[in-house]
Design a protein around this motif. Structure first.
Motif, PDB file in Angstrom:
ATOM      1  N   ASN A  55       0.845  -1.194   0.000  1.00  0.00           N
ATOM      2  CA  ASN A  55       0.000   0.000   0.000  1.00  0.00           C
ATOM      3  C   ASN A  55       0.883   1.247   0.000  1.00  0.00           C
ATOM      4  O   ASN A  55       2.075   1.175  -0.318  1.00  0.00           O
ATOM      5  N   SER A  62       0.459  -5.373   4.297  1.00  0.00           N
ATOM      6  CA  SER A  62       0.010  -5.011   2.946  1.00  0.00           C
ATOM      7  C   SER A  62       0.908  -5.622   1.886  1.00  0.00           C
ATOM      8  O   SER A  62       0.628  -5.496   0.691  1.00  0.00           O
ATOM      9  N   ARG A 139      -6.416   1.063   6.568  1.00  0.00           N
ATOM     10  CA  ARG A 139      -5.065   1.210   6.046  1.00  0.00           C
ATOM     11  C   ARG A 139      -5.057   2.101   4.802  1.00  0.00           C
ATOM     12  O   ARG A 139      -5.992   2.074   4.005  1.00  0.00           O
ATOM     13  N   LYS A 140      -3.985   2.867   4.652  1.00  0.00           N
ATOM     14  CA  LYS A 140      -3.915   3.853   3.578  1.00  0.00           C
ATOM     15  C   LYS A 140      -3.473   3.197   2.282  1.00  0.00           C
ATOM     16  O   LYS A 140      -2.338   2.749   2.136  1.00  0.00           O
ATOM     17  N   ALA A 141      -4.374   3.178   1.310  1.00  0.00           N
ATOM     18  CA  ALA A 141      -4.094   2.549   0.022  1.00  0.00           C
ATOM     19  C   ALA A 141      -3.239   3.463  -0.850  1.00  0.00           C
ATOM     20  O   ALA A 141      -3.168   4.681  -0.649  1.00  0.00           O
ATOM     21  N   GLN A 154      -6.111  -2.171   0.128  1.00  0.00           N
ATOM     22  CA  GLN A 154      -5.535  -1.656   1.369  1.00  0.00           C
ATOM     23  C   GLN A 154      -4.487  -2.585   1.971  1.00  0.00           C
ATOM     24  O   GLN A 154      -3.665  -2.165   2.781  1.00  0.00           O
TER      25      GLN A 154
END
Length: 317
Positions: A55, A62, A139-141, A154
């Protein structure tokens, strides 16, 4: 299982794939993941890439990592291996992914297992993937890979392992790693690492008639999965805990340049890794803005750098 041996979730999954360019195109151009690190295998003498996709920040959990090895004979796909990688996406994005995958030429199908609807497709080398809508994933994609934020991947949602015998594997997961059994769906069983919305999931398919799969470097197979631990002392406690339970096939700590790892062969046959990210992690040799742009070597392999590069397949962005 001692409460001071926390497995926080997944760290990464590592699979053996075919062409490096094909793998890069699949993960970056189709799935929209970020290339986090481009390096090489640190074991043995044969040079091949170790590619890391993830990500926005390459967050633990990730990371999909691959060993491209198109020249290797495909191994035996079977039990004792990770069978399916499930990726987490925002709610409402199934139709986007179905259309996108099919536009790129990937066949899809929808399945329901353990009460969860999944959009299923395959990596070009044959490894099974799934997309699962996960509303609580924060979670930051990565959004610079052609996939909008409202659909972007994500991270890992779960992995599914094929096992010929559930009971000893279940004991290993619960007593050895502290996983929590969340029940079954016929012959399928789900385990959680932690509780609540943040818990990572591991699924097991009980396939007693499935032949044993390969454990070697074999194109088209998952080599291992890695779990995230917080500190080196916790990692050593886990190693000793497993050895104290009789699981003596636990490696010494191995320096992977960005994290330190120990490995254990589980009763099901699947290889597990317990990983602790080093202090600077991915930023040890690249900035946050330039992650994955250059091929990186650990200091101990710099003397072979030119020779290895000459034997690696070029990757075109």
């Amino acid at each position: 299982m001692s409460q001071d041996l926390p497995v926080r979730g997944y760290h990464h999954i590592t699979m053996c794939v075919g062409s490096a360019q094909e793998d890069y195109d699949f993960h970056v151009k189709v799935l929209g993941l970020r290339m986090i690190k481009k390096t090489v295998l640190f074991d043995g003498n044969e040079p091949f890439y170790h590619l890391y996709y993830g990500n926005a920040s390459g967050q633990e959990g990730s990371l999909v990592t691959t060993f491209p090895m198109s020249w290797k004979t495909s191994g035996s796909v079977g039990s004792g291996q990770v069978r399916i990688l499930s990726l987490s996406v925002p709610a409402g994005s199934f139709s986007f992914w179905k259309q996108r995958l099919e536009r790129f030429g990937y066949a899809t199908r929808v399945e329901n297992r353990l009460g969860v609807t999944r959009l299923c497709f395959n990596h070009p080398c044959g490894i099974e993937y799934e997309i699962v809508e996960t509303p609580d994933d924060i979670r930051k994609a990565w959004t610079e890979g052609g996939v909008p934020l409202e659909a972007a991947i994500q991270g890992m949602r779960s992995v599914t392992i094929s096992a010929r015998d559930i009971s000893p594997f279940s004991a290993f997961l619960v007593d050895g790693l502290g996983f929590i059994s969340e029940g079954n769906d016929g012959k399928n069983v789900r385990f959680a690492m932690g509780r609540g919305a943040d818990a990572a999931l591991l699924e097991v398919l009980h396939e007693e008639d499935r032949p044993q799969g390969s454990w070697t470097w074999s194109c088209g197979t998952v080599h291992h999965i890695a779990f995230d631990l917080p500190t080196a002392s916790v990692q050593m406690d886990l190693k000793l805990h497993l050895e104290g339970l009789g699981y003596t096939d636990v490696s010494e700590v191995k320096d992977r340049n960005y994290f330190n790892s120990v490995y254990v062969r589980t009763p099901a046959g699947a290889l597990f890794e317990a990983a602790v990210t080093q202090e600077k992690g991915w930023l040890k040799d690249e900035s946050a803005e330039t992650l994955g742009q250059d091929l990186k070597f650990p200091d101990r392999l710099n003397y072979r750098k030119d020779e290895m590069i000459a034997r690696l397949e070029p990757i075109v962005d």
